[in-house]
Design an enzyme around this catalytic site. Structure first.
Site: not given
Length: 298
Positions: A271, A279
């Site tokens: 993402e 992340e």
């Protein structure tokens, strides 16, 4: 729809990307890979609409779910994600009770829980001495009391990746890759850190009346890039395939044998709107739906 039960493997479906496939494409991908469980962080109506009639069990955060309850199987409704400990943690247990009452009044059958990380734990060098931290204990006691009274599970986010210390730990233990016992704890033996983490939480729950509360592993995963030397595609592939294997194993954890550990991998896609670094590299798939690496789902 009645909630479906317990075992098996799911994947978190995060939506913090501006290049992700449509919800319909994503649901099709889940079905094509035989992934029967999905965790959604917010009640995105487009995603919930795409899930209508799919048969996929859904853990969803917060609760705009009544319009979808006849067409989506809700495994669990999560009130907050890693809110304990925090300055609003005291509101979690009352909110869980309120939502549970509202769902029952609307004739929606779904367990209500909250997702916690290992930060709720105090110093616990081995699973048999697991204890909630002083700051988290009052809230966790109230949460566990509610879960125990309703036979609802606790959602746990646990990442051996974050706990890895090469000075003290074997990489195979953290990658869930050992076939031999590495940590001995009384008459129990642990081949992998994930089971040790879960059993530490089980011990802590038992001390506050949660002897029969089940843990659902709502997040675990390993980054394939964006950070330290161990954040590699190969290590992510090893960890996540082993997590699937452990979830499918009917023997469960050493402390709670006899039932597989329901597990949700984090996450379906890389993402690009998440914080830079690891992340952005937890996905099993790139946004174009090509695999970052292959995971064998049963």
């Amino acid at each position: 729809m009645a909630d479906a039960g317990g075992e098996g493997i799911g994947v978190n479906y995060g939506t913090k990307g501006n290049n992700l496939p449509t919800p319909e494409q994503v649901v099709g991908l889940y079905k094509s890979r035989n992934i029967g469980k999905l965790r959604l962080f917010d009640p995105n109506p487009n995603v919930l609409n795409a899930l209508h009639g799919s048969g996929i069990q859904v853990i969803v955060g917060t609760t705009n779910i009544v319009p979808h309850a006849g067409s989506v199987t809700f495994r669990c409704v999560s009130i907050g994600n890693e809110i304990i400990p925090s300055d609003v943690a005291q509101y979690i247990a009352p909110a869980m009770q309120n939502v549970d009452r509202a769902l029952k009044a609307a004739q929606v059958t779904a367990p209500v829980s909250t997702a916690v990380s290992m930060s709720v734990m105090g110093p616990s060098p081995r699973p048999s001495v697991g204890v909630f931290s002083d700051v988290a204990a009052p809230t966790m006691s109230a949460v566990i009391s509610f879960l125990a009274a309703n036979s609802y599970p606790l959602l746990l986010n646990a990442y051996p990746y974050y706990a890895y210390d090469p000075k003290y730990m074997k990489l195979d233990y953290v990658l869930l890759n050992s076939t031999t016992v590495i940590v001995h704890d009384g008459n129990l033996g642990y081949t992998n850190m994930l089971h040790a983490m879960v059993d530490t939480v089980y011990t802590a729950m038992e001390k506050v009346g949660g002897q029969k509360v089940e843990v659902v592993l709502s997040e675990t995963g390993w980054p394939s890039g964006g950070g330290p030397a161990v954040a590699t595609v190969e290590y992510a592939k090893i960890h996540n395939n082993n997590a699937v294997r452990l979830a499918a194993n009917p023997n469960g954890t050493p402390k709670r044998p006899g039932k597989g550990l329901e597990t949700y991998l984090f996450a379906m896609f890389n993402e690009n709107l998440k914080n830079e670094g690891t992340e952005q590299h937890y996905g099993l798939y790139y946004p174009d739906m090509n695999e970052v690496y292959h995971v064998d789902f049963p």
